[in-house]
Every structure is written in structure tokens, then in C-alpha cells.
Design a protein around this motif. Sequence first.
Motif, mmCIF file in Angstrom:
data_model
loop_
_atom_site.group_PDB
_atom_site.id
_atom_site.type_symbol
_atom_site.label_atom_id
_atom_site.label_comp_id
_atom_site.label_asym_id
_atom_site.label_seq_id
_atom_site.Cartn_x
_atom_site.Cartn_y
_atom_site.Cartn_z
ATOM 1 N N ALA A 81 0.836 -1.214 0.000
ATOM 2 C CA ALA A 81 0.000 0.000 0.000
ATOM 3 C C ALA A 81 0.866 1.256 0.000
ATOM 4 N N MET A 82 1.911 1.267 0.837
ATOM 5 C CA MET A 82 2.746 2.465 0.960
ATOM 6 C C MET A 82 3.622 2.671 -0.277
ATOM 7 N N LEU A 83 4.074 1.566 -0.874
ATOM 8 C CA LEU A 83 4.849 1.696 -2.121
ATOM 9 C C LEU A 83 3.969 2.312 -3.205
ATOM 10 N N GLY A 84 2.714 1.856 -3.267
ATOM 11 C CA GLY A 84 1.784 2.388 -4.267
ATOM 12 C C GLY A 84 1.467 3.852 -4.014
ATOM 13 N N ARG A 85 1.396 4.218 -2.750
ATOM 14 C CA ARG A 85 0.993 5.587 -2.417
ATOM 15 C C ARG A 85 2.173 6.561 -2.431
ATOM 16 N N LEU A 86 3.273 6.171 -1.742
ATOM 17 C CA LEU A 86 4.375 7.118 -1.545
ATOM 18 C C LEU A 86 5.670 6.718 -2.249
ATOM 19 N N GLY A 87 5.704 5.482 -2.759
ATOM 20 C CA GLY A 87 6.916 5.023 -3.455
ATOM 21 C C GLY A 87 8.024 4.605 -2.511
ATOM 22 N N GLU A 88 7.751 4.594 -1.232
ATOM 23 C CA GLU A 88 8.803 4.213 -0.275
ATOM 24 C C GLU A 88 8.166 3.723 1.017
ATOM 25 N N HIS A 130 15.248 -4.844 9.870
ATOM 26 C CA HIS A 130 14.658 -3.712 9.135
ATOM 27 C C HIS A 130 14.551 -3.973 7.640
ATOM 28 N N ILE A 131 13.503 -3.430 7.063
ATOM 29 C CA ILE A 131 13.300 -3.559 5.614
ATOM 30 C C ILE A 131 13.030 -2.163 5.062
ATOM 31 N N ARG A 132 13.777 -1.820 4.008
ATOM 32 C CA ARG A 132 13.486 -0.569 3.311
ATOM 33 C C ARG A 132 13.122 -0.925 1.881
ATOM 34 N N ALA A 133 12.024 -0.356 1.388
ATOM 35 C CA ALA A 133 11.634 -0.622 -0.004
ATOM 36 C C ALA A 133 11.372 0.703 -0.694
ATOM 37 N N TYR A 134 11.804 0.763 -1.942
ATOM 38 C CA TYR A 134 11.712 2.016 -2.676
ATOM 39 C C TYR A 134 11.321 1.704 -4.124
#
Length: 428
Positions: free
Chosen positions: A99-106, A142-146
Motif C-alpha cells: 500500500a505504501m509503495l503504491g501511495r508514496l513510493g517508499e 529492518h526492511i526498506r523498499a523504494y
Amino acid sequence: MEGKRALNGRIKIQGSKNAALPILAACMLIPGKCTLKGCPDITDIGYMCSLLKSAGAEVSISDTKTEMQLEVDTRHVREYRLPEKYVSAMRSSVVMMGAMLGRLGEVHVNYPGGCVIGERPINLHLFGLEKLGAQIWTEGNHIRAYADELKGAVIDFPFSSVGATQNVILAAVTARGTTVIKNAAAEPEVTELCIFLNRAGADIDFSKVFMPDGKIVIHGVELSRLHGVEYSIISDRIVAGTYMFGALAAGGTVTLENVPIRQLGSVCDIITKMGAGITTDTDKNEITVAAADRERIVNIPYIETDIYPAFPTDLQSPLLVAACMANGTLKVKEKIFSSRFRIVEELQRMGARIDVDGDTAVVTGGEELEGRNVIARELRGGAALVIAGLCASGITTVADSGYIRRGYQDIVGDFTGLGARIRYMNSP
Ligand code: EPU
């Protein structure tokens, strides 16, 4: 609780936890205001609301005695770093990634929590999101996705996962082009998410999810095409199934109101084969389980858990307890989670005859259960221990009942309404 009393009466089934949680995550994708009716008033929904708020959503709750309505306004969401406190409290937080990747890209998260019922890796989630073009770094917990831009892709899962399917759907809604998920999960909690998103402006075709390669096709839309909606959460098939096994185990006649009858085919089938009467009223969405004639309640030789529409893993523990109270022997194979026989030790302390060998348990029914002080170690097992207590002679206490509150709004109130002698200890 003081056991050995038959259950009789009616219960209204609450909204579905596992449908509501990903829909709440989906609200983060939609830049608008969504109203969710019939949310269950349980701890996991509370955690999810806190998670949404920490990312900048406004969440308001209006409560009636039996129903909770949530309004989620995500127009001002900017925060992509999600606090560990809530993420690690439950498994569902992982679908916030899509959801957050779709909304904010990160998005920055840590590995999710949830009930300890075996290995619960998230490799399929990460595989699917990477296929859509997300770059993912993991470091310790921790996981960071962009993702500069998410692009539609064919994602062929090696096996079906409810959460990974939901995560990919959420990320694919606003990806450029078309995404095809193969081997997608077909659980009602997945199709509900698709229906919700389509109402909010997404373009998802899940009509082929029951075909052999289980396909869901998502045509990407602009984020600006998504809009807030009002939606009613379906009722909880697992809570309904738990109470059906409660009636089968303790005896009596119980009618469940507000039941998703069609989703309970495998459960009705098993309960009928075990000798209880099942009546359904599709106009009123009611199921009645009649299990007063104890002579007729017998075990069937073999049941295995599997993906929908087969018998659900979430009802395996309540089934074990019902099998303890039935005549004959039942062999249960758990095919979804590796550690889902954690209640067996507690049931054995109550006098149950159950032998576990790897993924298989053999229950020899017809033994008296005796009241004991037992400990809940996870949600569904905890609810099953309550059922065991209602069948046992004498007094049973179930400690750590907080696990049960994660998924059951008021198990004590519900069973009290059916004539059980049960109460919360140390509560006002
Ligand atoms: N799996 C992987 N890799 C992944 C994801 C899953 O190997 O990346 C494995 C799991 O370890 C498991 C199997 O795949 O062996 C299926 O897991 P799935 O992903 O389908 O389950 P989930 O999404 O983690 C949801 C429900 C569970 C329910 C299962 C199966 C929610 C929040 N949880 O979990 O519900 O048991 O699907 O139907 O929707 C509960 O409510 O008590 C509960 C545990």
C-alpha cells in the motif's frame, strides 16, 4: 469456566478480522476518506489503527454495542517510516508495504509479528514486490523498499499465500501496465480486498482465481483515480466456524446469525459427517448446528487443512477439541503451518488422548476432559481451549486470554449468551 453444560441459543457473528486488516492497509493507498462498517472490536484492529495514525492518517471510531465503524482519512499521509511497536505486533502489518509503495513510493518497516504458529517468512511478499520494480534492502530486522515507479509484471508464486497475494495486489493497483498474479490465494479475505479496491476505483479481475493456475489480473490506474468509499466488512468465517465446533463439542443447538454461509462449505460438511444436524437459511444468513444427541457425534477417519475452499488451518484447533468429545478416532494433517499443534499439550493435561507426529495428530475421542489451569499460546488455540473448558468437568481457567482478544470480540459474552458458565477473571 465451569464445563459440561450444553450450549443453546443464538450468536451474532462479528466482522472478519482477516478481511478488515488488509482493507485498512488499502485505505492508505487511497488518497481520500473511507468508511468501514462492521469492523470487529478486537486488539489487532486497534494495532492497525495505531499504525495508520502513526503514518499520518486520521482514524475515528464510532461504536455501537455490537458494531464498530471506522472512518479513515488518508489525504495527509506523508510518513513512510512505520514504527516497530505496531509493525511487530501483528502479521498483517506486512501488507502495508504494498500500500505504501503504491501511495508514496517508499516504505521503511521491520519484520512483522503475529501468532507463533510456525515459520512465517515473507520471501514471497518481497519476491512479488521486487517483480513490480521495488528495490528492497533488508538489514537485521529492518526492511526498506523504494520504487521510483512500479511496473506491471507477471508474478508466478510457487504456492499460494494470502498475505503475499494481498501485498502484490495493493502495490499493483497503481503500477504502470498490467500485473498478472499466478497461483494467487483465493481466500475470501483476498477477494474482499479486490472488491473493496474496485469500488475505490481500481481495476482488478479476480474471476479466474478458482481456475487451475489461480490468476488475478490487475490493470494499473492513476493514483488520482482512487477515491474514498463506504464499505461493509464481511462477517468472520473463522469465528463462525469456532462457535460451530463449540456447539459440536459441548452439545446443544446453536444458531449463528450474520454468517457467510457459502464460505463455510467444508466446515458444514465435516460437522454433518461427524453426526450433528446443520440447517442453513440463506435469506437470513443463519446456520444452526444441532448436536444435542451425543450418541450420534462420531469422528471421521481423516481431515486435512488446506487452502480455500478446503478446511481452514485456523479451525484446526477447535476441530481437535470437538474430536476429543466425539466417539472414535480422527487423524488430522496440518498442511499450512508447521507449529499448529501447540494446544495439544494443554489438552493432554485436561485428559485428552492426542498423539502428534510431525504434521499429523491422532485424536482418540470419547475420553472425559477435566478442568485445569491452561495457557493460551496463540489466538485460535486459545479459543479452542475455551471450548475445551466448556466441555470439561469442573473449573478450567485459560491464562493469557489476551491472545483470544486479538481475534474474538467477546468470546465470554458470546458463550454466556449460549448458557455457558464463564467469566473473565480480574476484570471489572
Ligand atoms: N509463506 C511463505 N513465504 C511467504 C508467505 C507465506 O513461505 O512469504 C508460507 C507460510 O509460512 C505458510 C503458508 O505460506 O506456511 C501460507 O501462509 P499465508 O501467507 O497464506 O498466511 P498469512 O497471510 O500469513 C493468513 C491469515 C492467517 C491464516 C493464513 C492461512 C491474516 C492476517 N492471517 O496468514 O490467519 O491462517 O492466512 O489461511 O490474514 C489467524 O487469523 O489466526 C491467522 C493466523
